[in-house]
Scaffold this motif. Sequence first.
Motif, mmCIF file in Angstrom:
data_model
loop_
_atom_site.group_PDB
_atom_site.id
_atom_site.type_symbol
_atom_site.label_atom_id
_atom_site.label_comp_id
_atom_site.label_asym_id
_atom_site.label_seq_id
_atom_site.Cartn_x
_atom_site.Cartn_y
_atom_site.Cartn_z
ATOM 1 N N GLU A 96 4.959 -5.070 39.385
ATOM 2 C CA GLU A 96 3.636 -4.545 39.716
ATOM 3 C C GLU A 96 2.756 -4.718 38.468
ATOM 4 O OE1 GLU A 96 2.056 -3.215 42.527
ATOM 5 O OE2 GLU A 96 0.526 -3.354 40.960
ATOM 6 N N SER A 124 -0.223 -4.246 37.663
ATOM 7 C CA SER A 124 -1.330 -3.350 37.290
ATOM 8 C C SER A 124 -0.867 -2.207 36.373
ATOM 9 C CB SER A 124 -1.964 -2.762 38.552
ATOM 10 O OG SER A 124 -0.993 -1.997 39.228
ATOM 11 N N LEU A 125 0.433 -2.107 36.112
ATOM 12 C CA LEU A 125 0.929 -0.988 35.301
ATOM 13 C C LEU A 125 0.629 -1.205 33.810
ATOM 14 C CD1 LEU A 125 4.264 -0.288 37.193
ATOM 15 C CD2 LEU A 125 2.034 0.779 37.499
ATOM 16 N N GLU A 126 1.013 -0.182 32.988
ATOM 17 C CA GLU A 126 0.597 -0.225 31.572
ATOM 18 C C GLU A 126 1.665 -0.731 30.613
ATOM 19 O OE1 GLU A 126 -2.232 3.530 30.979
ATOM 20 O OE2 GLU A 126 -0.396 3.959 32.084
ATOM 21 N N SER A 174 -1.066 -5.950 28.701
ATOM 22 C CA SER A 174 -0.270 -4.743 28.428
ATOM 23 C C SER A 174 1.030 -5.130 27.735
ATOM 24 C CB SER A 174 0.071 -4.035 29.737
ATOM 25 O OG SER A 174 -1.075 -3.874 30.491
ATOM 26 N N LYS A 215 2.633 6.347 29.577
ATOM 27 C CA LYS A 215 2.181 5.124 30.265
ATOM 28 C C LYS A 215 2.943 4.885 31.568
ATOM 29 C CE LYS A 215 0.500 2.626 26.309
ATOM 30 N NZ LYS A 215 0.902 1.762 25.215
ATOM 31 N N SER A 216 2.258 4.268 32.517
ATOM 32 C CA SER A 216 2.943 3.889 33.760
ATOM 33 C C SER A 216 3.775 2.645 33.469
ATOM 34 C CB SER A 216 1.926 3.626 34.865
ATOM 35 O OG SER A 216 1.045 2.597 34.485
ATOM 36 N N LYS A 217 5.036 2.686 33.905
ATOM 37 C CA LYS A 217 5.963 1.646 33.448
ATOM 38 C C LYS A 217 6.655 0.916 34.603
ATOM 39 C CE LYS A 217 8.397 4.508 30.826
ATOM 40 N NZ LYS A 217 7.547 5.691 30.893
ATOM 41 N N SER A 218 7.042 -0.317 34.259
ATOM 42 C CA SER A 218 7.801 -1.128 35.208
ATOM 43 C C SER A 218 9.094 -1.588 34.543
ATOM 44 C CB SER A 218 6.953 -2.345 35.591
ATOM 45 O OG SER A 218 7.768 -3.362 36.108
ATOM 46 N N ILE A 260 7.506 3.615 37.573
ATOM 47 C CA ILE A 260 6.791 3.572 38.853
ATOM 48 C C ILE A 260 7.314 2.399 39.672
ATOM 49 C CG2 ILE A 260 4.514 3.032 39.849
ATOM 50 C CD1 ILE A 260 3.314 4.853 37.777
ATOM 51 N N ASP A 261 7.614 1.327 38.952
ATOM 52 C CA ASP A 261 8.102 0.111 39.603
ATOM 53 C C ASP A 261 9.469 -0.187 38.995
ATOM 54 O OD1 ASP A 261 8.084 -2.392 40.932
ATOM 55 O OD2 ASP A 261 7.278 -3.358 39.129
#
Length: 251
Positions: free
Chosen positions: A111, A113-115, A143, A196-199, A225-226
């Motif tokens: 994904e 769009s994550l950070e 990112s 941070k939003s992470k994958s 998140i992902d």
Amino acid sequence: MEKKKRVINRSTILETSLITPNLRRILVDISKFEHIDLKDRGGYIKLSVLNEEGEEVLRSISVSTVDTEKKTMSLDFVHHGGLGPGAKFAREAKVGGEISFYGPGPRRDVEQSLEEFIFIGDMTAFPAIKVQLELMIENDIKSPVEVILEAKSSEDFEYFEHLTHRENFNFKFIEGNFTALELLNGFKEMALSSEKSKSLWCAGERLAINEVRTYLKDHPQISFIDKYTSSYWQCGLTQNEHSQLKKTDIS
Ligand SMILES: Cc1cc2nc3c(=O)[nH]c(=O)nc-3n(C[C@H](O)[C@H](O)[C@H](O)COP(=O)(O)OP(=O)(O)OC[C@H]3O[C@@H](n4cnc5c(N)ncnc54)[C@H](O)[C@@H]3O)c2cc1C
């Protein structure tokens, strides 16, 4: 509902070369296959090969590159020296020889769009990770991206040479063996931001992947998140045996 019949694709090998000490690239003619295009980079084919009993067995191999002008795709096989029919096929492949496969099946995209992004993998995951990183460059994702890779020889990391210039990519190369036993340690050493939003994208030998999964289960404060964790093979087992076992794993 009637089960859809899978169509086998038969094509010709155009080139074969050792691109790093332990990765063999096979270039395949795709001029007959309109269904294969750029969307298939990083997806996977099911290579059709015969086992010692002469029965058809299937081996998953990622699509490393697709060239829509030259009408070729490349497959990068780990040159693991084992007796498996997939490895044998790659070792013995000759220009002009035949290759049979099903697919390709879809790739698992992160994904974007994550950070923050983390990729973890052994050599079987190199092609799929390479494609994900190339897609991030194509979309100019700035990112931070942490990439933890384990390979048999330090020269195998040259596979990622065209990507190391990127400022937001931070590579950790672990020279070890095929079985990727140090991946979890590499992961543990990372400073993960909790804000941070992470994958997480992680694939490789089953026991190594399960170590990462168990670590994540025991540390619920590290959340993604992902998240994609996938077992690609298992030391000492054929792909058929491994496929049965992996059905029982947590994901
Ligand atoms: C979605 C997906 C994508 C994949 N993409 C790739 C890819 O691009 N390139 C690639 O090389 N593999 C890839 N793999 C892994 C590959 O399918 C397995 O490694 C497969 O077992 C190889 O088949 P084989 O016939 O050579 O060996 P098998 O008959 O399955 O096994 C024979 C012996 O070889 C050992 N062995 C199998 N693989 C390895 C290895 N990598 N290193 C050391 N020993 C091994 C086994 O443990 C066993 O002892 C992918 C798997 C999945 C699920």
